[in-house]
Design an enzyme around this catalytic site. Sequence first.
Site, PDB file in Angstrom:
ATOM      1  N   ARG A 122       0.845  -1.200   0.000  1.00  0.00           N
ATOM      2  CA  ARG A 122       0.000   0.000   0.000  1.00  0.00           C
ATOM      3  C   ARG A 122       0.875   1.243   0.000  1.00  0.00           C
ATOM      4  NH1 ARG A 122      -5.533  -1.383   3.348  1.00  0.00           N
ATOM      5  NH2 ARG A 122      -6.729  -1.677   1.461  1.00  0.00           N
ATOM      6  N   GLN A 127      -1.143   2.455  -5.465  1.00  0.00           N
ATOM      7  CA  GLN A 127      -2.531   2.694  -5.061  1.00  0.00           C
ATOM      8  C   GLN A 127      -3.520   2.272  -6.145  1.00  0.00           C
ATOM      9  OE1 GLN A 127      -2.720   6.641  -3.561  1.00  0.00           O
ATOM     10  NE2 GLN A 127      -4.660   6.299  -2.527  1.00  0.00           N
ATOM     11  N   ASP A 130      -4.362  -1.444  -5.999  1.00  0.00           N
ATOM     12  CA  ASP A 130      -4.790  -1.978  -4.705  1.00  0.00           C
ATOM     13  C   ASP A 130      -6.194  -2.590  -4.809  1.00  0.00           C
ATOM     14  OD1 ASP A 130      -5.512  -2.438  -2.084  1.00  0.00           O
ATOM     15  OD2 ASP A 130      -5.014  -0.437  -1.373  1.00  0.00           O
ATOM     16  N   SER A 133      -8.491  -2.317  -1.620  1.00  0.00           N
ATOM     17  CA  SER A 133      -9.227  -1.059  -1.454  1.00  0.00           C
ATOM     18  C   SER A 133     -10.351  -0.947  -2.474  1.00  0.00           C
ATOM     19  CB  SER A 133      -8.291   0.148  -1.611  1.00  0.00           C
ATOM     20  OG  SER A 133      -7.499   0.281  -0.456  1.00  0.00           O
ATOM     21  N   TYR A 228      -3.485   0.622  11.361  1.00  0.00           N
ATOM     22  CA  TYR A 228      -4.500  -0.396  11.627  1.00  0.00           C
ATOM     23  C   TYR A 228      -4.865  -0.418  13.086  1.00  0.00           C
ATOM     24  CZ  TYR A 228      -3.691  -1.579   6.971  1.00  0.00           C
ATOM     25  OH  TYR A 228      -3.622  -1.507   5.630  1.00  0.00           O
TER      26      TYR A 228
HETATM   27  P1  NAD Z   1      -9.521  -2.967   8.173  1.00  0.00           P
HETATM   28  O1  NAD Z   1     -10.281  -3.622   7.081  1.00  0.00           O
HETATM   29  O2  NAD Z   1      -8.347  -3.638   8.757  1.00  0.00           O
HETATM   30  O3  NAD Z   1     -10.505  -2.674   9.395  1.00  0.00           O
HETATM   31  C1  NAD Z   1     -11.681  -1.949   9.224  1.00  0.00           C
HETATM   32  C2  NAD Z   1     -11.828  -0.974  10.374  1.00  0.00           C
HETATM   33  O4  NAD Z   1     -12.199  -1.668  11.569  1.00  0.00           O
HETATM   34  C3  NAD Z   1     -10.566  -0.194  10.727  1.00  0.00           C
HETATM   35  O5  NAD Z   1     -10.837   1.184  10.567  1.00  0.00           O
HETATM   36  C4  NAD Z   1     -10.309  -0.584  12.166  1.00  0.00           C
HETATM   37  O6  NAD Z   1      -9.747   0.492  12.920  1.00  0.00           O
HETATM   38  C5  NAD Z   1     -11.691  -0.935  12.645  1.00  0.00           C
HETATM   39  N1  NAD Z   1     -11.780  -1.719  13.885  1.00  0.00           N
HETATM   40  C6  NAD Z   1     -10.981  -2.708  14.326  1.00  0.00           C
HETATM   41  N2  NAD Z   1     -11.421  -3.171  15.524  1.00  0.00           N
HETATM   42  C7  NAD Z   1     -12.538  -2.480  15.838  1.00  0.00           C
HETATM   43  C8  NAD Z   1     -13.444  -2.498  16.933  1.00  0.00           C
HETATM   44  N3  NAD Z   1     -13.273  -3.318  17.975  1.00  0.00           N
HETATM   45  N4  NAD Z   1     -14.472  -1.635  16.917  1.00  0.00           N
HETATM   46  C9  NAD Z   1     -14.650  -0.783  15.885  1.00  0.00           C
HETATM   47  N5  NAD Z   1     -13.829  -0.719  14.822  1.00  0.00           N
HETATM   48  C10 NAD Z   1     -12.780  -1.546  14.803  1.00  0.00           C
HETATM   49  O7  NAD Z   1      -9.121  -1.506   7.749  1.00  0.00           O
HETATM   50  P2  NAD Z   1      -8.946  -0.855   6.296  1.00  0.00           P
HETATM   51  O8  NAD Z   1     -10.225  -0.569   5.717  1.00  0.00           O
HETATM   52  O9  NAD Z   1      -8.000  -1.651   5.503  1.00  0.00           O
HETATM   53  O10 NAD Z   1      -8.257   0.502   6.698  1.00  0.00           O
HETATM   54  C11 NAD Z   1      -7.307   0.564   7.755  1.00  0.00           C
HETATM   55  C12 NAD Z   1      -6.421   1.772   7.599  1.00  0.00           C
HETATM   56  O11 NAD Z   1      -5.653   1.671   6.403  1.00  0.00           O
HETATM   57  C13 NAD Z   1      -7.177   3.057   7.529  1.00  0.00           C
HETATM   58  O12 NAD Z   1      -6.451   4.034   8.247  1.00  0.00           O
HETATM   59  C14 NAD Z   1      -7.170   3.361   6.064  1.00  0.00           C
HETATM   60  O13 NAD Z   1      -7.305   4.732   5.831  1.00  0.00           O
HETATM   61  C15 NAD Z   1      -5.797   2.875   5.690  1.00  0.00           C
HETATM   62  N6  NAD Z   1      -5.628   2.554   4.256  1.00  0.00           N
HETATM   63  C16 NAD Z   1      -4.523   3.038   3.615  1.00  0.00           C
HETATM   64  C17 NAD Z   1      -4.341   2.775   2.285  1.00  0.00           C
HETATM   65  C18 NAD Z   1      -3.134   3.280   1.571  1.00  0.00           C
HETATM   66  O14 NAD Z   1      -2.267   3.834   2.192  1.00  0.00           O
HETATM   67  N7  NAD Z   1      -3.040   3.106   0.263  1.00  0.00           N
HETATM   68  C19 NAD Z   1      -5.263   2.041   1.580  1.00  0.00           C
HETATM   69  C20 NAD Z   1      -6.376   1.544   2.258  1.00  0.00           C
HETATM   70  C21 NAD Z   1      -6.529   1.807   3.610  1.00  0.00           C
END
Ligand code: NAD
Length: 477
Positions: A122, A127, A130, A133, A228
Amino acid sequence: MKIAILRERAEGETRVAATPETIAKFIGLGASVSVEKGAGEASRILDSHYTDAGAKVEATAAAALKDADIVLTVRRPAASALKGAKKDALVIGALDPYGHESDIAALAKAGFSAFTMEFMPRITRAQVMDILSSQANLAGYQAVIEAAHAYGRALPMMMTAAGTVRAAKVFVMGAGVAGLQAIATAKRLGGAVSATDVRAAAGEQVESLGAKFIMTEALKDASGEGGYARELTKEEQAAQAELVASHIAKQDIVITTALIPGRPAPKLVTKAMVESMAPGSVIVDLAAERGGNVELTKPGETIVHKDVTIIGITNLQGRIPATASQLYAKNLLAFLETMVDKEAKALKVNWDDELVKATLLTRDGAVVHPNFADAAPKPAAKKTAAKSTASKANTSRTAGAKASAAKTASASKPAAADKPAAKPAAKKATAAKSGTVSKPAAAKSAAAKSTAKPAASKSTTRKTTARKPAAKKDGDA
Ligand code: NAD
């Protein structure tokens, strides 16, 4: 340089790995493209659309595969289903390797260079590639559509001559890529939306989409590595459960998306909480494939418990196949473009490229990805470069791996949690190396309103990690 696109064989898979748009680009890069008849049908792409784009539509998979240099797929194909392709052909798709090591070994044995897109780092440059995403974003959208369909009432507030309809209360748990899109979609439909997450940074993103952020005082911030979430302590879990219990009883629709790298999905909604909801309420559990956030979820099924519908569909993006294929195919195009010499119009893989190293599972008859080092014979010495860097740079999105391995009780390797060195999580990789932080797809697209803050801007620099796709046991993307 011949590219083959096959009809997906996995049950229920509606997506296709190439669209007329990406095929036209491939042809521009000097490739010829053969598509198996009917490959795009479920994604609303007719054979004639492919022909118009310059592809050759073949009646059989064997004809499409004949002498192919590259095979693009959605799910992991059996090595035996790729007979006829060149011995060292590139096979690129969401190969869902964890728990399916023997399939990967078979791809290696057949001589293919297999790349799994879920392991894409990532980082900013990647991007556009990905798939986690692009597909999670659509799953978040579709979760709201499914909920609205099952709800039986309107979502927006309506003041009509015949009376006032109150807005549906929608609660989204987990505000990552899928959650942010679910929030934005529920807002667009007129729901009264609230959301929670354990990462404090998510609060600002939720509010920028016009939803109310709910978080217990006892839980200041459970951000873990790489942006995360970390697993909550027992005390934190209890505090969160108390908050959720009081809030959920007043909700009409609940969408759960919470995941923690390397762990099974946290159980956030108990049976008692479900029973506290009003009859007709709907829950969509987007974490179903990783065990579910809801105690009663049955992965792959929709059940009704005491008049509350609980939707556990595990391939929600496959319910909007035309859009899912459009974005997935674009992710593949962007990756393959990096492997083509544009002047020579020929395939020229840079095996030292960090994206290649991160995603390459097999090459020259061997499994070369470090996360699967035990799964097959070691590669020949000259090829080990790919292996060593992959372990440093990428790292697999192990998290899901375990979850699915645990579920399937298969012989799969233990995932990240069991091996601290490997980072689980998957979808998230990062820009640790480049020092850049890319914007998550969700924050951008989910932001129906331009006010939405890019999620990534809050997250710290991440290390490349990898995790399993949102897919199902069989390898969903
Ligand atoms: P994920 O699929 O791992 O998890 C989904 C969400 O669940 C997360 O926001 C996490 O904080 C939340 N979560 C975990 N335990 C929980 C609980 N007990 N109660 C409530 N919520 C809970 O996450 P994701 O969608 O892959 O995204 C995670 C991070 O990665 C975010 O900050 C996102 O912005 C970032 N991200 C970055 C990129 C990139 O840099 N290219 C791409 C995608 C996502």
